[in-house]
Motif scaffolding. Structure first.
Motif, PDB file in Angstrom:
ATOM      1  N   HIS A   1       0.816  -1.217   0.000  1.00  0.00           N
ATOM      2  CA  HIS A   1       0.000   0.000   0.000  1.00  0.00           C
ATOM      3  C   HIS A   1       0.850   1.268   0.000  1.00  0.00           C
ATOM      4  O   HIS A   1       0.304   2.368  -0.045  1.00  0.00           O
ATOM      5  N   ARG A   2       2.170   1.118   0.068  1.00  0.00           N
ATOM      6  CA  ARG A   2       3.073   2.273   0.035  1.00  0.00           C
ATOM      7  C   ARG A   2       3.842   2.224  -1.287  1.00  0.00           C
ATOM      8  O   ARG A   2       4.744   1.406  -1.457  1.00  0.00           O
ATOM      9  N   ASP A   3       3.510   3.114  -2.195  1.00  0.00           N
ATOM     10  CA  ASP A   3       4.031   3.010  -3.555  1.00  0.00           C
ATOM     11  C   ASP A   3       5.554   3.062  -3.630  1.00  0.00           C
ATOM     12  O   ASP A   3       6.175   2.269  -4.355  1.00  0.00           O
TER      13      ASP A   3
ATOM     14  N   GLU B   1       3.532   7.313   1.339  1.00  0.00           N
ATOM     15  CA  GLU B   1       3.980   6.349   0.336  1.00  0.00           C
ATOM     16  C   GLU B   1       5.326   5.720   0.671  1.00  0.00           C
ATOM     17  O   GLU B   1       5.929   5.045  -0.164  1.00  0.00           O
TER      18      GLU B   1
END
Length: 231
Positions: A127-129, A191
């Motif tokens: 979920h953290r690019d 992110e």
């Protein structure tokens, strides 16, 4: 002139001047160096444009010339040319000073181990690019090195990577606000995992590993193709 541009000049000045020094003879292998830099830059610039448009990171106009191309400041384009140029100079110095070629060993097991670890960490941060993609891409390249290519140059690469972290921490520290009122390059902390070395997101160390290893992979390929050797 922008501070970011001055950082490029500082980054490239010493290796450029020393490129013609007869012992390292860096300039004699430029025809193997530049194709790889261009190919690697293409990958990273596309990634950079996507992340900039998506707000994963961005740039402070106060420290830029104001010239942009595809949403990226011209200084960011230069990053993918000056930094690899300087980093591979460090790699070539490691090769030169390794007189007995003791570091030229196949560390396929280490590349495989690190690759698996990074892919696991990527999956845990899907979920953290920035975390996900930097860890995933670096992990996949390390796995390709460890399981498929199994090159002898991995020993020199890992040593060069550790040495290059010294100027990396200095330059990236300045870019991320270590000595300025505001960062030149800012990051959306939603992110990334939020761990910083000085002012530098820890993901930058993995991003730097990927950038250096991809460049060296191409560099070694083109050196072999053109029959280029070190002194």
């Amino acid at each position: 002139m922008s501070l970011y541009l001055w950082l490029h000049i500082a980054t490239i000045s010493f290796p450029l001047v020393r490129s013609f020094e007869p012992r390292i003879a860096y300039a004699s292998r430029w025809k193997a160096l530049f194709p790889g830099i261009i190919l690697t830059a293409g990958f990273f610039i596309v990634w950079d444009v996507i992340f900039t448009k998506g707000g994963v990171w961005g740039f402070n106009a106060d420290y830029l010339t104001g010239l942009f191309l595809f949403h990226l400041p011209i200084e960011e384009w230069l990053f993918f040319f000056t930094v690899p140029f300087a980093s591979i100079f460090i790699y070539d110095c490691v090769i030169y000073f390794d007189k007995g070629n003791r570091l030229n060993v196949k560390l396929s097991w280490l590349a495989t181990l690190l690759g698996c670890l990074l892919i696991i960490l990527a999956a845990l941060n899907i979920h953290r690019d920035y975390t996900f993609y930097s860890f995933l891409f670096a992990g996949l390249l390390l796995l390709a090195q460890g399981l498929l290519l199994k090159p002898a140059y991995l020993g020199h690469f890992f040593v060069a990577y550790l040495f290059h972290l010294i100027p990396f921490l200095l330059v990236n520290g300045i870019l991320t606000g270590g000595v300025t009122e505001a960062p030149i390059v800012w990051y959306n902390n939603a992110e990334n995992i939020g761990i910083r070395i000085w002012t530098i997101p820890v993901e930058d160390t993995v991003y730097a590993l990927l950038l250096l290893l991809m460049n060296i992979t191409y560099y070694e390929f083109f050196k072999s193709r053109f029959g280029l050797k070190h002194n």
